[in-house]
Design an enzyme around this catalytic site. Structure first.
Site, PDB file in Angstrom:
ATOM      1  CG  HIS A 179      -4.588   1.605   7.943  1.00 44.12           C
ATOM      2  ND1 HIS A 179      -5.558   2.224   7.206  1.00 44.12           N
ATOM      3  CD2 HIS A 179      -3.878   0.853   7.054  1.00 44.12           C
ATOM      4  CE1 HIS A 179      -5.423   1.876   5.930  1.00 44.12           C
ATOM      5  NE2 HIS A 179      -4.428   1.039   5.827  1.00 44.12           N
ATOM      6  CG  HIS A 197      -0.970  -5.575   1.959  1.00 44.13           C
ATOM      7  ND1 HIS A 197      -0.287  -4.462   2.422  1.00 44.13           N
ATOM      8  CD2 HIS A 197      -2.269  -5.205   1.889  1.00 44.13           C
ATOM      9  CE1 HIS A 197      -1.135  -3.477   2.615  1.00 44.13           C
ATOM     10  NE2 HIS A 197      -2.345  -3.892   2.306  1.00 44.13           N
ATOM     11  CG  ASP A 239      -2.169  -0.952   0.906  1.00 47.46           C
ATOM     12  OD1 ASP A 239      -2.211  -1.575  -0.177  1.00 47.46           O
ATOM     13  OD2 ASP A 239      -3.031  -1.073   1.797  1.00 47.46           O
ATOM     14  CG  HIS A 253      -8.297  -4.977   6.665  1.00 44.07           C
ATOM     15  ND1 HIS A 253      -9.147  -4.806   5.604  1.00 44.07           N
ATOM     16  CD2 HIS A 253      -7.601  -3.814   6.797  1.00 44.07           C
ATOM     17  CE1 HIS A 253      -8.976  -3.575   5.118  1.00 44.07           C
ATOM     18  NE2 HIS A 253      -8.065  -2.969   5.822  1.00 44.07           N
ATOM     19  CG  HIS A 288      -4.730  -5.261   4.637  1.00 43.80           C
ATOM     20  ND1 HIS A 288      -5.115  -4.390   3.643  1.00 43.80           N
ATOM     21  CD2 HIS A 288      -5.734  -6.198   4.722  1.00 43.80           C
ATOM     22  CE1 HIS A 288      -6.285  -4.777   3.153  1.00 43.80           C
ATOM     23  NE2 HIS A 288      -6.683  -5.857   3.795  1.00 43.80           N
TER      24      HIS A 288
HETATM   25 FE   LIG Z   1      -4.157  -2.732   2.528  1.00 42.76          FE
END
Ligand SMILES: [Fe+2]
Length: 470
Positions: free
Chosen positions: A359, A320, A198, A330, A357
């Site tokens: 945060h 990731h 990212d 996620h 991935h």
């Molecule tokens: Fe991501």
């Protein structure tokens, strides 16, 4: 008197309360950090920000970045963009203290994405470099020349110290700038960045405004031109936009960022391996097929037997989407890949897995969850000294903001978790020990908010969990 007695009672209740809170926080050795970051909206830096400034001079090369260009660390891929005309594809380079200038030839290309046309994106691989040497290099030959430098890594070997920076999900917000500044100003200097995916978050703009890929390239140039960033592809690199007629996934990323995948026998740029100093680094692709019989599966199956821990004691994996993540965001997105590959990680004693991935920041215990066989019911992660530590470091600071919702109670596999932006440093000392530290953006540059001394799983596989010290 009554007042004094009352305050004594209050103090007792307060102490008992604090003891209870501490017990709740620290039972099972799991820590949900009590640090609460002041929640402010994460905002991208405006286009006129100085970090996005176009370098002066006609057709000046911009967005300069380097990455490792082979398996051994004797090649470097130099990439840059010229905005107006192709200009020269040549990279001039020379060893420090040498007047003998060498040349390497690259290629350039443009691409279109919806209504955007890129500048001329150059990639040039410099080969046969000496290990452990400072090189200067120049791009923009014959027009506006710009000079940079890098160090090649020491020759692979078991007791060569080497320090990696860890950054993920960076984006181009004010917080992203703070993260990068903290990495640069850390008193423990990273020699290469392991980037866990990212990059620009250009896909968050209308029509995936690819100008934001350009601004990101200019923003990070102050680091990427001087030390290699090892790239992992994240979901924000997909740029899959059939509504815009853009149906080729990873199109901008593939044009702009190169990886040395062919050198490690990979058929795709999204999964590959490199050796760097004392480390063997396997980069996996969360957004490419990884099921049985897929190219990635077959490649990884052959990859583990290639790792010689006498040559490269430290086995590091980048991906990731994390496998062990106790944030709400996620949650379990990495589960299907975990089911496929975790037994290999444990069998081959991977030291550490870095993912992005999510945060936020999280570090796991050494756990595995490989005993389950559909009918036996053994489906909880257990402590396993052959298993890696899983670290989520997707806290670079992009415009999507922090992941602040946590699953409760904190699972036993989760050793430390916190919703803050930051970066980490993994500093390998020798074949047995590596020091790891996570740096929170709100602290001073030298402060490590979470630390761990890693014991190498091959050479010194004793319990290294910080919570096992007590
Ligand atoms: Fe991501």
């Amino acid at each position: 008197m009554g007042c004094v007695r009352g305050s004594g009672l209050f103090s007792l209740v307060l102490v008992l309360g604090l003891v209870l809170i501490n017990w709740v926080i620290f039972c099972n050795g799991s820590i949900t950090s009590s640090f609460v970051r002041k929640l402010e909206k994460t905002i991208d830096m405006p286009l006129e920000s100085d970090v996005f400034r176009v370098p002066p001079g006609y057709n000046a090369p911009q967005q300069v970045h380097i990455t490792q260009g082979d398996v051994e660390g004797k090649a470097v891929i130099v990439s840059w963009v010229t905005p107006k005309t192709p200009g020269s594809n040549t990279v001039l380079y020379w060893e420090e203290n040498s007047s003998k200038k060498l040349k390497a030839q690259g290629k350039s290309k443009t691409y279109k994405f919806y209504d955007y046309t890129s500048g001329y994106i150059h990639h040039c691989t410099i080969r046969n470099l000496e290990h452990d040497t400072k090189y200067y290099y120049v791009v923009g030959v014959g027009q506006t020349e710009r000079k940079f430098w890098f160090f090649t890594p020491p020759e692979t070997g078991p007791d060569v110290p080497y320090t990696f920076g860890l950054i993920g999900d960076l984006g181009q917000s004010f917080d992203s700038n703070i993260t990068l500044t903290h990495y640069e100003k850390s008193p423990i200097k990273g020699q290469a960045v392991l980037f866990v995916g990212d990059l620009s978050y250009a896909d968050q703009y209308p029509n995936h405004d690819n100008n934001r890929w350009d601004t990101w390239g200019r923003f990070v140039e102050r680091s990427t031109a001087y030390q290699p960033w090892i790239w992992t592809a994240g979901n924000h690199e997909l740029d899959f936009a059939p509504e815009l007629g853009e149906t080729r996934p990873f199109k901008p990323f593939m044009h702009r960022y190169r990886t040395p995948y062919r050198a490690s026998g990979s058929p795709e740029p999204f999964w590959y391996s490199i050796k760097r100093g004392p480390a063997y680094i396997i980069v996996l692709a969360s957004y490419s097929a990884y099921g049985k019989y897929t190219p990635q599966f077959k490649w990884l199956e052959k990859e583990f037997p290639k790792v010689n821990r006498t040559e490269t004691p430290w086995l590091i994996v980048l991906m990731h989407a994390p496998w062990y993540n106790s944030f709400d965001y996620h949650y379990m997105e990495g589960e299907t890949m975990r089911v496929m590959y975790e037994p290999w990680f444990v069998k081959n004693k991977v030291d550490v897995v870095f993912a992005g991935h999510v945060h936020a920041y999280e570090r796991s215990e050494r756990v595995s969850n490989i005993a389950y066989n559909i009918v036996n019911g053994i489906c909880s992660p257990v402590k396993d000294q052959s298993a890696p530590v899983y670290i989520t470091i997707g806290d670079g600071g992009n415009l999507e903001g922090l992941a602040t919702k946590l699953t409760e109670p904190q699972p036993k596999y989760s050793a430390f978790r916190e919703s803050s932006f930051g970066h980490a440093i993994f500093s390998i000392k020798n074949r047995t020990h590596a020091h790891y530290g996570w740096h929170r953006n709100q602290d001073g540059y030298a402060v490590e908010a979470d630390t761990m001394w890693f014991n190498n799983r091959f050479w010194h596989p004793v319990d290294d969990s910080p919570s096992s010290d007590s």
